[in-house]
Design an enzyme around this catalytic site. Structure first.
Site, PDB file in Angstrom:
ATOM      1  N   HIS A  55       0.719  -1.177  -0.108  1.00 50.80           N
ATOM      2  CA  HIS A  55       0.108   0.097  -0.291  1.00 50.80           C
ATOM      3  C   HIS A  55       0.805   1.009  -0.170  1.00 50.80           C
ATOM      4  CE1 HIS A  55      -3.483  -2.237   1.463  1.00 50.80           C
ATOM      5  NE2 HIS A  55      -3.625  -2.526   0.536  1.00 50.80           N
ATOM      6  N   ASP A  57       0.870   4.308   1.471  1.00 50.43           N
ATOM      7  CA  ASP A  57       1.360   4.473   2.874  1.00 50.43           C
ATOM      8  C   ASP A  57       2.088   3.723   3.435  1.00 50.43           C
ATOM      9  OD1 ASP A  57      -0.843   2.912   3.681  1.00 50.43           O
ATOM     10  OD2 ASP A  57      -0.774   3.427   5.477  1.00 50.43           O
ATOM     11  N   HIS A 109      -4.197  -8.796   5.687  1.00 52.85           N
ATOM     12  CA  HIS A 109      -4.404  -7.377   4.961  1.00 52.85           C
ATOM     13  C   HIS A 109      -4.613  -7.127   3.554  1.00 52.85           C
ATOM     14  CE1 HIS A 109      -4.541  -2.500   5.714  1.00 52.85           C
ATOM     15  NE2 HIS A 109      -3.924  -2.951   4.696  1.00 52.85           N
ATOM     16  N   HIS A 164       0.248   2.586  12.210  1.00 46.84           N
ATOM     17  CA  HIS A 164      -0.588   3.048  12.217  1.00 46.84           C
ATOM     18  C   HIS A 164      -1.343   3.198  13.976  1.00 46.84           C
ATOM     19  CE1 HIS A 164      -2.012   3.945   8.155  1.00 46.84           C
ATOM     20  NE2 HIS A 164      -1.307   1.978   8.392  1.00 46.84           N
TER      21      HIS A 164
HETATM   22 FE    FE Z   1      -1.256   1.351   6.418  1.00 49.67          FE
HETATM   23 ZN    ZN Z   2      -2.046  -1.036   3.906  1.00 46.12          ZN
END
Ligand code: FE
Ligand code: ZN
Length: 252
Positions: A55, A57, A109, A164
């Protein structure tokens, strides 16, 4: 062992910095700019990059960092990662600033998601969060549940460095699942005080996650009952996990 610190990025990402002397690795540099300024301010040189999954980010800053410091990029073999030099699929042992780090396959994920296990420190990307877990974008509930179980079985002293700051946002769901679990209410107060003071809630402590994170509590009678009321078809832990995850997706 290396020293661990973080660089905040975007709204709620942590880019972890593993430092030994003036050399450092970063984990999941989604943005290069804050890494470049942190490294300049502290006189650091980038020695390598660990990427947990594809991903943006988590890998968006890799290309710009490589322009400044050509270095090794450890990343999932199964995913599309800019600048990857060391493709990994789990089970490998890698050297990070002289420390042996074990690579874990924690697919769920995403399909190639990795976690990096150093002595008493796990960098798990978007797999386990404070009082929550990552969404299932590519993997199955069975895969994600296996990944979370693997993490839950690590030594109790292992600190969990997720990517996160989601703990405060996740706790109301945990409390909805288990309204009678006093550890959740206590954690809500502690986390609110830390966030009020501008402090991170990460790294996570494994015993606290096991006591308050519903996704690590799929065999607890109260959690099973709550999941059954949301449509879980049996008491099987993966079935309970799948029902919780689907419930969470529609919960504020
Ligand atoms: Fe993330
Ligand atoms: Zn992610």
């Amino acid at each position: 062992m290396f020293q661990i610190s973080y660089i905040p990025a975007f709204k709620d990402n942590y880019i972890w910095v593993l430092q030994r002397g003036a050399r450092a690795f970063v984990v999941d540099p989604g943005d290069a700019a804050p890494v470049l300024s942190h490294f300049a301010a502290h006189g650091l040189e980038l020695a390598g990059i660990l990427v947990t999954h594809h991903h943006a980010d988590h890998q968006g800053g890799v290309a710009a960092l490589l322009e400044r410091w050509p270095c090794q990029v450890f990343a999932p073999a199964k995913e599309s990662i800019t600048g990857r030099t060391q493709p990994l699929s789990g089970g490998e042992k890698i050297d990070v600033l002289g420390v042996q780090v074990e690579v874990l396959d924690v697919a769920g994920h995403t399909c190639g998601h990795l976690a990096y296990l150093a002595p008493q420190a796990l960098f798990c990307g978007d797999t386990l969060f404070g009082a929550g877990c990552g969404r299932l974008f590519e993997g199955s509930p069975a895969q994600m549940y296996a990944a979370l179980t693997r993490i839950a079985l690590l030594p109790e002293a292992t600190k969990i460095y997720c990517a996160h700051e989601y703990t405060q946002m996740n706790l109301p769901f945990a409390q909805r699942v288990e309204p009678d679990n006093p550890a959740i209410g206590e954690r809500i107060s502690r986390v609110a005080a830390r966030r009020q003071a501008g402090l991170p809630t990460v790294p996570l402590a494994l015993p606290e996650e096991k006591a308050t994170n519903p996704f690590l509590r799929c065999s607890e009678p109260a959690v099973i009952a709550a999941a059954r009321a949301q449509g879980a078809l049996s008491d099987d832990a993966v079935e309970v996990f799948a029902a919780l995850r689907a419930w969470r997706n529609g919960f504020g």
